[in-house]
Design a protein around this motif. Structure first.
Motif: not given
Length: 709
Positions: A113-122
């Motif tokens: 989930v964290v990785l998905k949120e990081i991609r969305t943030l980017v």
């Protein structure tokens, strides 16, 4: 350009903004109520309290308003125009979302989930219409904090996060904590494809755009670790070489002026780190003065420094000290890291004794220099430090191979920027010798002049690699090469010869005795310019010259020139002389060899084809006071020679000659000049002001059609 929302200090929208109209109505009110302006904001609103932000679109809505939904009601923000309203809208949306991601990523539960949120943030940062450095820096700082607070990530998690934030790094330097994370990855997984595919453009951007590593040292450390990771690949230094070439570019001129100084800064820091342990122990080491005058007794100092001094004569000890038996024995400071053994012959001992009464700190080369007949120095580095040293010395060698980088590299390495521990390390000085050779072979004065010291009392590469210097391992071959190139361009030739006679006469005679042609020429010039005053030394030089075929031949030529000089300078002959147009250097030499010109005061070579080569004949005219070189090819090299010998010259015409500031500056030593024509030359305003200040008798000057006009 859409900057960040101007009211965003400390996560709040502040009150008392003169251009901001606040209108409120209950949350459940109808959409088209009669609006009652309530004035300006008196209390700040937290970004975290904003539930929604919308542009007003209903009929008859106030112009240029934003609708903020907060607990208990709605706030309307009215801007002066639509452009400012859109700025506020995007800024508020950005700030609201960034607080959300900070909260989500501060307490990670599942890493997918964290990785998905990081991609969305980017993606949010990349698609934002706002153009501000913080738009990209804020996500990087959030990820940096996340990585620093979670040390239990797997290697796969590391690489996934690096790949996810890679698009943000294309135009932004990584923050310090992220640099630390990248360094760790380079050390632990140097062969990872992430190093090549993701880190390469990041490091390229750092080298091209960084202005000061002192403000961001972790960027420099990351660059060091990246290069070391490249060196760990199968191709090793070939990969590093390709990277250096990519930073230079395919053309003959590098288009990025910051690349070279940044690369040199990285190399110097890495080499310094190899000797850091030894440098940190300097507090317990013998000072430079102690090394020359005799180290303290073993009991007077802590046995930390890995240095061993062998005293072979009482002369090495201060005259005021009591010469006990313990003083005459070798003073040994134990260590398993460095072993330096120094023995000096009687000549060295006498030199050191002469300086015993001097309390000033001796210079670096004096302390490290030992007799070439007996010296051993060895420094043992750890395996890791040895690999780092080998890598970065190779990079310095690569940099010296680029013609356009060589002048700047030479200036960056002057004065000597390496610690004395490195200069005492035989492996280091032997490898660095390639760089010094490249400087010595370069015909440009701005390159090979950097071999000399920057000022008197500060030794340079010339002294370090000369016979007797700690780095000399080739019986003086590099020394001869350096002397040859310096003599060919140094405008202070006479001064340079004098310094050689005072400090390096022995090595010059030794190399001349072995048939080195450059050293034979040097000895002949010393005799020709009357550099040597001592008769016994003159006879020894003559004997040295007559010991070899090349020396004997050149000494005979010198004697012939001296006889011709006496005939040329014999009183008599014309006082004025004008050479015909189109005359050459050979014509002038032929004319001056035909009789006596001891009375010649005025010589005109205007509109001839003479060059700087004729200066060798002009300096033999002792009575010359006026010299006309109008519209000739006489250049800087000739001016430098004239300035040393024709100090009584009063009138000089250089109109339409190819002379530049480099040669014109040499005229400052000709104090008798009262008329100087520099019309249509490459004279600069600064050089002109310098000449006026240093030539007190100068009355007539022509600087038309120059920068000084």
């Amino acid at each position: 350009m859409l900057p960040e929302f101007p009211m965003e200090t400390s996560g709040q929208i502040f009150a008392l903004l003169s251009s901001l109209l606040l209108l409120t109505f209950p949350r459940n009110a109808k959409r088209k109520p009669a609006l009652h302006p309530t004035g300006y904001m008196e209390n700040s609103i937290s970004y975290s309290a904003i539930e929604d932000v919308q542009l007003l679109s209903w009929e008859n809505a106030p112009k240029y308003c934003l609708q903020l939904t907060i607990p208990g009601g709605t706030v309307l923000l009215q801007a002066a125009n639509s452009y400012l309203r859109d700025q506020w809208f995007h800024s508020l949306q950005w700030k609201k979302k960034i607080y959300k991601y900070k909260k989500v990523l501060s307490n990670p539960s599942r890493w997918e989930v964290v990785l998905k949120e990081i991609r969305t943030l980017v993606d949010m940062a990349l698609t934002s219409p706002l153009q501000d450095d913080s738009i990209h820096q804020a996500p990087l700082e959030i990820v940096s904090k996340l990585l620093s607070e979670n040390n239990n990530l797997t290697t796969q998690d590391h690489e996934s996060i690096i790949v996810a934030i890679a698009p943000l790094l294309e135009n932004n330097h990584p923050p310090p904590d992220l640099c630390e994370f990248f360094c760790k990855h380079c050390r632990e997984r140097p062969r990872s494809m992430v190093v090549i595919e993701v880190f390469t453009p990041v490091v390229q951007r750092i080298l091209k755009h960084n202005m000061d590593f002192g403000k961001c040292p972790r960027l420099r450390l990351f660059t060091q670790e990246y290069i070391l990771a490249l060196n760990e690949l199968n191709a090793g230094m070939e990969v590093v070489k390709k990277f250096i070439h990519s930073m230079h570019g395919p053309t003959g001129q590098c288009p990025h002026p910051r690349v070279l100084p940044n690369l040199v800064a990285v190399c110097l820091a890495a080499i310094y780190s190899c000797y850091e342990e030894f440098i940190n122990s300097r507090d317990n080491s013998p000072s430079l003065k102690e090394i020359r005058n005799g180290c303290q007794q073993q009991c007077d100092r802590k046995p930390n420094l890995p240095l061993r001094l062998l005293h072979t004569s009482p002369d090495l000890v201060s005259q005021e000290a009591t010469l006990t038996e313990s003083r005459l024995k070798p003073v040994i400071v134990t260590s398993n890291e460095i072993h330096v053994e120094v023995e000096r012959n009687n000549t060295a001992n006498q030199k050191m004794t002469a300086n015993v009464g001097n309390d000033s700190e001796p210079n670096l080369i004096d302390c490290l220099m030992v007799s070439p007949t007996c010296s051993t120095m060895s420094i043992e580095l750890s395996a890791q430090a040895d690999r780092i040293l080998g890598c970065y010395v190779e990079i310095l060698k690569m940099l010296s191979d680029y013609d356009d980088w060589r002048p700047a590299l030479a200036s960056l390495l002057q004065p000597i920027p390496f610690p004395k521990e490195a200069l005492a390390h035989e492996k280091f000085t032997k490898e660095l010798k390639y760089v010094i050779q490249r400087f010595a072979e370069d015909p440009r004065q701005e390159v090979h002049s950097c071999l000399l010291s920057v000022r008197a009392g500060k030794d340079g590469w010339f002294q370090l690699y000369s016979p007797g210097g700690v780095a000399c391992d080739d019986d003086g071959e590099l020394f001869a090469s350096m002397v040859h190139i310096l003599m060919g361009s140094c405008y202070k030739t006479k001064k340079f010869l004098l310094s050689l006679a005072e400090n390096k006469l022995g090595p010059c005679m030794l190399l001349a005795l072995r048939g080195n042609q450059t050293m034979v020429e040097i000895l002949c010039l010393m005799l020709e310019y009357n550099i040597i005053d001592n008769n016994d030394t003159q006879l020894q030089i003559i004997s040295t010259l007559e010991s070899t075929d090349v020396g004997k031949r050149m000494y005979e030529q010198l004697c012939d020139r001296q006889r011709e000089l006496k005939e040329l300078q014999r009183k008599g002959g014309p006082t004025r002389l004008t050479l015909p147009s189109k005359s050459t250097d050979a014509d002038l030499a032929r004319l001056l060899s035909s009789g006596s010109f001891g009375n010649l005061e005025n010589l005109s070579l205007a509109f001839t084809n003479v060059t700087s080569a004729c200066a060798e004949h002009l300096i033999k005219l002792p009575s010359l006071k006026q010299l006309n070189l109008w519209s000739t090819q006489f250049g800087d090299a000739g001016l430098r020679l004239l300035s040393e010998h024709l100090t009584m010259l009063q009138v000089l015409n250089l109109c339409e000659t190819p002379v530049t500031d480099a040669g014109l500056l040499a005229l400052s030593s000709m104090k008798s000049l009262c008329s100087l024509n520099m019309n249509s030359t490459k004279l600069s305003a600064d050089t002109y002001e310098d000449l006026k200040a240093k030539l007190p008798n100068l009355k007539e000057v022509d600087v038309r059609y120059t920068e000084a006009w």
